[in-house]
Design a protein around this motif. Structure first.
Motif, PDB file in Angstrom:
ATOM      1  N   GLU A 112       0.817  -1.206   0.000  1.00  0.00           N
ATOM      2  CA  GLU A 112       0.000   0.000   0.000  1.00  0.00           C
ATOM      3  C   GLU A 112       0.851   1.256   0.000  1.00  0.00           C
ATOM      4  O   GLU A 112       0.468   2.283  -0.563  1.00  0.00           O
ATOM      5  CB  GLU A 112      -0.911   0.015   1.223  1.00  0.00           C
ATOM      6  CG  GLU A 112      -2.052  -0.967   1.170  1.00  0.00           C
ATOM      7  CD  GLU A 112      -2.967  -0.867   2.364  1.00  0.00           C
ATOM      8  OE1 GLU A 112      -3.998  -1.527   2.375  1.00  0.00           O
ATOM      9  OE2 GLU A 112      -2.638  -0.116   3.324  1.00  0.00           O
ATOM     10  N   GLN A 113       2.007   1.175   0.637  1.00  0.00           N
ATOM     11  CA  GLN A 113       2.892   2.330   0.749  1.00  0.00           C
ATOM     12  C   GLN A 113       3.841   2.455  -0.437  1.00  0.00           C
ATOM     13  O   GLN A 113       4.742   3.294  -0.438  1.00  0.00           O
ATOM     14  CB  GLN A 113       3.680   2.239   2.060  1.00  0.00           C
ATOM     15  CG  GLN A 113       2.795   2.316   3.290  1.00  0.00           C
ATOM     16  CD  GLN A 113       3.561   2.102   4.591  1.00  0.00           C
ATOM     17  OE1 GLN A 113       4.727   1.667   4.591  1.00  0.00           O
ATOM     18  NE2 GLN A 113       2.930   2.396   5.711  1.00  0.00           N
ATOM     19  N   LEU A 150      11.871   1.171   5.124  1.00  0.00           N
ATOM     20  CA  LEU A 150      10.700   1.232   5.984  1.00  0.00           C
ATOM     21  C   LEU A 150      11.102   1.041   7.435  1.00  0.00           C
ATOM     22  O   LEU A 150      12.195   0.557   7.745  1.00  0.00           O
ATOM     23  CB  LEU A 150       9.688   0.151   5.573  1.00  0.00           C
ATOM     24  CG  LEU A 150       9.080   0.329   4.174  1.00  0.00           C
ATOM     25  CD1 LEU A 150       8.446  -0.971   3.702  1.00  0.00           C
ATOM     26  CD2 LEU A 150       8.066   1.468   4.190  1.00  0.00           C
TER      27      LEU A 150
END
Length: 216
Positions: A112-113, A150
């Motif tokens: 999603e990111q 991340l």
């Protein structure tokens, strides 16, 4: 025009790990976007699968994955612990699965990111390439995730707040995978056409070139 390919990925599959570098190179070298769609392994997605499968499947796949890794000259080790808790002798898979749901939800969040491919490759390299006992303990996973750009703590907080929605996204991926015409991973789907397995990347590239794939 940028071509798009859906990539269905399981964190238990050695073949996903073995395909990862070549798929990343394909995207890096061409006007192509790989959309990572994490799915749960068949061990939990298809109840009783390993109780009914041919008993030759597991030893053959273990041997085959090891020789594919040797042919590609990439490091290869079986994950310790296995992302799926199961009794290999009986095929029994308990309901309590402390590893695979965590990894798959994190993968769905990374996708999603916009960091799906770097995330799944980093985690796969930790599981299958690093040869670490206890990849789930200490800072191993956090370091791998950081290598994908991340922050694990931030991601796990987000997962805790939204696990139900992420599970729904994973279920949607599984439904789309089935609709595309296959159940296995790695599965690459281009314009509705499925290409299953790490040994179908060249065939996928052939099809993409037919569709006008351009080098970067």
């Amino acid at each position: 025009m940028t071509l798009e390919v859906d990539l269905y990925w399981s964190f238990r599959s050695p073949y996903c790990y073995l395909a990862g570098d070549r798929l990343a190179a394909l995207e890096r070298e061409h006007d192509l976007r790989l959309s990572v769609r994490p799915v749960l392994p068949i061990a939990v997605r298809i109840p009783g699968f390993f109780k009914t499968v041919n008993p030759l499947r597991v030893p053959y796949n273990r041997m085959d994955a090891e020789r594919v890794a040797a042919s590609l000259q990439v490091p290869f080790h079986w994950p310790r612990p296995d992302p799926i808790v199961m009794d290999v002798a009986t095929g029994e898979v308990p309901a309590d699965q402390p590893y695979i749901h965590r990894l798959t939800r994190l993968g769905a969040l990374a996708a999603e990111q916009g960091r799906g491919l770097p995330f799944v490759r980093a985690v796969a390299a930790l599981l299958f390439g690093a040869g670490i006992d206890g990849w789930d303990r200490g800072a191993h996973l956090a370091r791998a995730v950081a290598g994908a750009g991340l922050d694990l703590a931030e991601m796990e907080a987000a997962v805790a707040d939204d696990a139900g929605r992420l599970d729904a996204a994973i279920a949607a991926n599984e439904a789309a995978q089935t609709a595309a015409g296959h159940w296995g991973v790695p599965l690459m789907v281009f314009r509705g056409e499925p290409f299953f397995g790490q040994d179908r990347i060249d065939l996928l590239l052939w099809r993409l070139r037919q569709a006008g794939l351009r080098a970067r």
